[in-house]
Design a protein around this motif. Structure first.
Motif, PDB file in Angstrom:
ATOM      1  N   UNK A   8       5.776   4.744  79.515  1.00 54.32           N
ATOM      2  CA  UNK A   8       7.135   4.962  78.876  1.00 54.32           C
ATOM      3  C   UNK A   8       7.543   3.944  78.392  1.00 54.32           C
ATOM      4  N   UNK A   9       7.552   2.764  79.173  1.00 52.74           N
ATOM      5  CA  UNK A   9       8.070   1.545  78.846  1.00 52.74           C
ATOM      6  C   UNK A   9       7.617   0.865  77.634  1.00 52.74           C
ATOM      7  N   UNK A  10       6.334   1.241  77.381  1.00 58.83           N
ATOM      8  CA  UNK A  10       5.613   0.931  76.191  1.00 58.83           C
ATOM      9  C   UNK A  10       6.208   1.345  74.894  1.00 58.83           C
ATOM     10  N   UNK A  11       6.854   2.548  74.992  1.00 60.03           N
ATOM     11  CA  UNK A  11       7.426   3.174  73.681  1.00 60.03           C
ATOM     12  C   UNK A  11       8.730   3.139  73.316  1.00 60.03           C
ATOM     13  N   UNK A  12       8.974   2.780  72.382  1.00 63.96           N
ATOM     14  CA  UNK A  12      10.354   2.791  71.778  1.00 63.96           C
ATOM     15  C   UNK A  12      10.592   3.882  70.791  1.00 63.96           C
ATOM     16  N   UNK A  13      11.458   4.818  70.974  1.00 69.03           N
ATOM     17  CA  UNK A  13      11.593   5.998  69.916  1.00 69.03           C
ATOM     18  C   UNK A  13      12.941   6.105  69.135  1.00 69.03           C
ATOM     19  N   UNK A  14      12.859   6.475  67.929  1.00 69.62           N
ATOM     20  CA  UNK A  14      13.968   6.803  67.244  1.00 69.62           C
ATOM     21  C   UNK A  14      13.933   8.098  66.546  1.00 69.62           C
ATOM     22  N   UNK A  15      14.998   8.960  67.125  1.00 72.60           N
ATOM     23  CA  UNK A  15      14.837  10.422  66.740  1.00 72.60           C
ATOM     24  C   UNK A  15      16.078  10.855  66.239  1.00 72.60           C
ATOM     25  N   UNK A  16      15.993  12.295  66.148  1.00 75.19           N
ATOM     26  CA  UNK A  16      17.339  12.702  65.830  1.00 75.19           C
ATOM     27  C   UNK A  16      18.636  12.818  66.569  1.00 75.19           C
ATOM     28  N   UNK A  62      16.121   1.506  71.102  1.00 71.27           N
ATOM     29  CA  UNK A  62      14.617   1.821  70.981  1.00 71.27           C
ATOM     30  C   UNK A  62      14.122   0.513  71.165  1.00 71.27           C
ATOM     31  N   UNK A  63      14.426  -0.613  70.773  1.00 74.28           N
ATOM     32  CA  UNK A  63      13.893  -1.984  70.486  1.00 74.28           C
ATOM     33  C   UNK A  63      14.368  -2.822  71.847  1.00 74.28           C
ATOM     34  N   UNK A  64      15.215  -2.582  72.467  1.00 81.17           N
ATOM     35  CA  UNK A  64      15.665  -3.588  73.646  1.00 81.17           C
ATOM     36  C   UNK A  64      14.829  -3.973  74.500  1.00 81.17           C
ATOM     37  N   UNK A  65      13.755  -3.100  74.753  1.00 80.41           N
ATOM     38  CA  UNK A  65      12.720  -3.379  75.838  1.00 80.41           C
ATOM     39  C   UNK A  65      11.580  -4.159  75.352  1.00 80.41           C
ATOM     40  N   UNK A  66      11.474  -4.345  73.949  1.00 78.82           N
ATOM     41  CA  UNK A  66      10.369  -4.765  73.229  1.00 78.82           C
ATOM     42  C   UNK A  66       9.059  -4.094  73.468  1.00 78.82           C
ATOM     43  N   UNK A  67       9.281  -2.961  73.087  1.00 77.52           N
ATOM     44  CA  UNK A  67       8.269  -1.882  73.122  1.00 77.52           C
ATOM     45  C   UNK A  67       6.878  -2.232  72.307  1.00 77.52           C
ATOM     46  N   UNK A  68       5.631  -1.929  72.798  1.00 71.78           N
ATOM     47  CA  UNK A  68       4.289  -2.155  71.960  1.00 71.78           C
ATOM     48  C   UNK A  68       4.173  -1.046  70.757  1.00 71.78           C
ATOM     49  N   UNK A  69       4.751   0.191  71.269  1.00 71.31           N
ATOM     50  CA  UNK A  69       4.796   1.209  70.247  1.00 71.31           C
ATOM     51  C   UNK A  69       6.079   1.702  69.693  1.00 71.31           C
ATOM     52  N   UNK A  70       6.420   1.879  68.372  1.00 65.72           N
ATOM     53  CA  UNK A  70       7.507   2.447  68.069  1.00 65.72           C
ATOM     54  C   UNK A  70       7.341   3.681  67.120  1.00 65.72           C
ATOM     55  N   UNK A  71       7.941   4.680  67.674  1.00 67.76           N
ATOM     56  CA  UNK A  71       7.986   6.207  67.080  1.00 67.76           C
ATOM     57  C   UNK A  71       9.174   6.275  66.224  1.00 67.76           C
ATOM     58  N   UNK A  72       9.242   6.503  65.131  1.00 64.98           N
ATOM     59  CA  UNK A  72      10.642   6.838  64.609  1.00 64.98           C
ATOM     60  C   UNK A  72      10.598   8.325  63.550  1.00 64.98           C
TER      61      UNK A  72
END
Length: 232
Positions: free
Chosen positions: A73-81, A144-154
């Motif tokens: 989960x730490x590899x992922x940053x998510x921006x959702x509704x 969503x970016x604070x932990x420098x994720x490898x995968x970003x889902x928007x």
């Protein structure tokens, strides 16, 4: 880098996703288009490990996801509704909470860096409930970016942003791509953020109706292909 294989999802009697597969290699930027109810947000939530499919599997790197371990989960940053922000806390306190959750070192410096990136430095110590919709969206991006994720889902990341916010987010996405991040963006827009997209998926009725690269693709061609595929 992230892959969904034979993903199906049903809510009640509605088949939201129907045995679809999608693979996004490391460093690729993919946009997902489709009408309301096509299954775009459901696919994103499954790839983000927020929701589980009824059948199929998600793979991150070379690891198939079964119990959604926290290290993945730490590899992922998510921006959702949903902003996933705490309204009574300040912007700083929200980012501090998530930074501690991810066990980040040198946290204060990272908070300042990411809050500058989204243009909210002057609002750093303001409570989030006072924020406008656009400010909330900017802080969600920072979260969503604070932990420098490898995968970003928007999921519709440009919603609520004014023109300055749109330009800022486009710059953030360009920077992420230049750093070889893997990006998947659900959108209704044919323009916002699309200049840096490598590939487009069109979802319709829970299935992938089209999957094509954007190289040499004109805006009018994209609109034509889209309307042809969603009319089916």
């Amino acid at each position: 880098m992230i892959e969904g294989i034979n993903i199906s999802k049903t809510y009640g009697s509605k088949n939201v996703l129907r045995d679809i597969s999608v693979r996004i290699p490391r460093g690729e930027f993919v946009a997902v288009l489709g009408p309301n109810g096509a299954g775009k947000s459901t696919l994103l939530k499954i790839l983000a490990l927020i929701s589980k499919p009824d059948s199929g599997q998600v793979i991150i790197g070379d690891q198939s996801i079964v119990n959604t371990p926290s290290d993945l989960k730490r590899k992922i940053g998510i921006i959702s509704h949903s902003s996933f922000l705490y309204p009574e806390l300040t912007a700083y306190e929200n980012l501090q909470f998530y930074g501690r959750l991810y066990g980040l070192d040198n946290l204060e410096a990272q908070i300042i860096a990411v809050i500058k990136k989204v243009g909210l430095l002057l609002a750093l110590n303001e409570q989030v409930y006072t924020f406008s919709r656009g400010m909330l969206q900017r802080l969600s991006i920072a979260r969503a970016l604070i932990h420098n994720p490898e995968v970003i889902l928007l999921d519709e990341p440009f919603t609520g942003l004014d023109q300055d916010g749109i330009s800022l987010l486009q710059g953030v996405l360009r920077d992420l791509k230049s750093n070889h991040k893997t990006i998947l963006m659900v959108t209704h827009s044919f323009e916002d953020g699309m200049n840096d997209v490598d590939r487009i998926l069109i979802l319709n009725k829970g299935q992938i109706a089209a999957d094509f690269p954007t190289e040499n693709l004109l805006s009018e061609d994209l609109k034509r292909i889209y309307h042809e595929k969603v009319a089916c």
